[in-house]
Design a protein around this motif. Structure first.
Motif, PDB file in Angstrom:
ATOM      1  N   SER A  33     -56.355  72.556  80.919  1.00 30.57           N
ATOM      2  CA  SER A  33     -56.090  72.239  79.850  1.00 30.57           C
ATOM      3  C   SER A  33     -54.516  73.026  80.705  1.00 30.57           C
ATOM      4  O   SER A  33     -54.591  74.056  81.223  1.00 30.57           O
ATOM      5  CB  SER A  33     -55.871  73.687  78.754  1.00 30.57           C
ATOM      6  OG  SER A  33     -55.986  74.887  78.939  1.00 30.57           O
ATOM      7  N   ARG A  34     -53.696  72.429  79.487  1.00 28.58           N
ATOM      8  CA  ARG A  34     -52.219  73.043  79.979  1.00 28.58           C
ATOM      9  C   ARG A  34     -51.676  74.400  80.406  1.00 28.58           C
ATOM     10  O   ARG A  34     -51.252  74.737  81.097  1.00 28.58           O
ATOM     11  CB  ARG A  34     -51.109  72.343  79.195  1.00 28.58           C
ATOM     12  CG  ARG A  34     -50.065  72.401  79.672  1.00 28.58           C
ATOM     13  CD  ARG A  34     -48.602  71.373  78.222  1.00 28.58           C
ATOM     14  NE  ARG A  34     -47.343  72.402  78.969  1.00 28.58           N
ATOM     15  CZ  ARG A  34     -46.735  71.630  78.001  1.00 28.58           C
ATOM     16  NH1 ARG A  34     -46.724  70.408  77.318  1.00 28.58           N
ATOM     17  NH2 ARG A  34     -45.679  71.928  78.697  1.00 28.58           N
ATOM     18  N   SER A  37     -54.221  76.160  83.134  1.00 27.41           N
ATOM     19  CA  SER A  37     -53.255  75.618  84.777  1.00 27.41           C
ATOM     20  C   SER A  37     -52.066  76.502  84.336  1.00 27.41           C
ATOM     21  O   SER A  37     -51.339  77.024  85.482  1.00 27.41           O
ATOM     22  CB  SER A  37     -52.441  73.981  84.662  1.00 27.41           C
ATOM     23  OG  SER A  37     -53.859  73.111  84.481  1.00 27.41           O
ATOM     24  N   GLN A  38     -51.396  76.554  83.259  1.00 29.30           N
ATOM     25  CA  GLN A  38     -50.037  77.590  83.208  1.00 29.30           C
ATOM     26  C   GLN A  38     -50.358  79.002  83.240  1.00 29.30           C
ATOM     27  O   GLN A  38     -49.449  79.889  84.942  1.00 29.30           O
ATOM     28  CB  GLN A  38     -49.233  76.942  82.116  1.00 29.30           C
ATOM     29  CG  GLN A  38     -47.492  78.024  81.859  1.00 29.30           C
ATOM     30  CD  GLN A  38     -47.149  77.515  83.229  1.00 29.30           C
ATOM     31  OE1 GLN A  38     -46.788  75.718  82.860  1.00 29.30           O
ATOM     32  NE2 GLN A  38     -46.697  77.876  83.927  1.00 29.30           N
TER      33      GLN A  38
END
Length: 195
Positions: A33-34, A37-38
Motif C-alpha cells: 500500500s502507499r 511503501s512510504q
C-alpha cells in the motif's frame, strides 16, 4: 486407463492453482500500500541518516535527540513557505508577492512522518516503551512547529468544531469529497482544513 489422464489433469489443475496463489502472494508482497511503501522508505531514510552521523548511530541506540535533529535536517527539503517575524508578509495567508523567507517541512508532513516511523520502529522489534518517536519531546516539537507555522502563514488551526459541521453538511446532500479526498498542495490557498 481412463483414470490416468484424469489424475494428470487433476495434478495439472492443482499445480496451476498453486502457481496462481503463489503469483498472487508475490504480487501482494510486491505491491505494498502507499502507506506501507512510504513507511519503508521513511525507515530506510532515517537509518541512512543515522549511518551518516559521525560516529554512526545504530538504529536501536538512537534517542529522541537524534529524531529531533533528523526533523530539523529535513527542513532543507521542505516546500512550505514559513515567513520570518521581520517579513512584511508575516501572518498573511496569501502574500501578494514572493519573499526570501525559508521553505520548511509542513508540520502535517512531519506529524505523519513521525507516525510512520513510530510504527516502523515497533515493527522492526523495538519496544513501545523505548520508542524514540513516541517521546514527549517529539510531540512538543511538533506542536511548536504547528503553532509557529500557523502564525507565520496566518492560518488558524482551531477548526475542530467547523470540521465536524462540514462532515454533517456533506452527509446531508453533498456527494463525495468531504473527508480529505487528497492533498491540496496549492501553496496559494490557505490550508484551513488541517486540524
Amino acid at each position: 486407463m481412463s483414470t490416468q489422464p484424469r489424475k494428470d489433469s487433476t495434478e495439472a489443475g492443482s499445480s496451476s492453482a498453486t502457481a496462481v496463489v503463489e503469483t498472487q502472494h508475490h504480487q501482494g508482497a510486491a505491491a505494498l500500500s502507499r502507506y506501507e511503501s512510504q513507511k519503508r522508505r521513511d525507515w530506510n531514510t532515517f537509518g541512512q541518516y543515522l549511518k551518516n552521523q559521525a560516529p554512526p548511530v545504530p538504529l536501536f541506540e538512537c534517542n529522541c535527540n537524534h529524531v529531533l535533529e533528523f526533523l530539523r535536517y529535513l527542513d532543507q527539503f521542505g516546500k512550505t513557505k514559513v515567513h520570518l517575524h521581520g517579513c512584511v508578509f508575516f501572518g498573511q495567508p496569501d502574500p501578494p508577492a514572493p519573499c526570501t523567507c525559508p521553505l520548511r517541512q509542513a508540520w502535517g508532513s512531519l506529524d505523519a512522518l513521525i507516525g510512520r516511523l513510530r510504527a516502523a520502529y515497533e515493527e522492526h522489534g523495538g519496544s513501545p516503551e523505548s520508542n524514540p518517536f513516541g517521546n514527549g519531546a517529539i510531540r512538543v516539537y511538533l506542536r511548536e512547529v504547528k503553532e509557529c507555522q500557523a502564525k507565520a502563514r496566518g492560518i488558524p488551526y482551531k477548526k475542530k468544531k467547523r470540521k465536524r459541521a462540514q462532515f454533517k453538511a456533506n452527509d446531508d446532500g453533498g456527494g463525495g469529497g468531504g473527508c480529505g479526498g487528497g492533498n491540496n498542495n496549492n501553496n496559494n490557498q490557505p490550508m484551513k482544513h488541517l486540524a
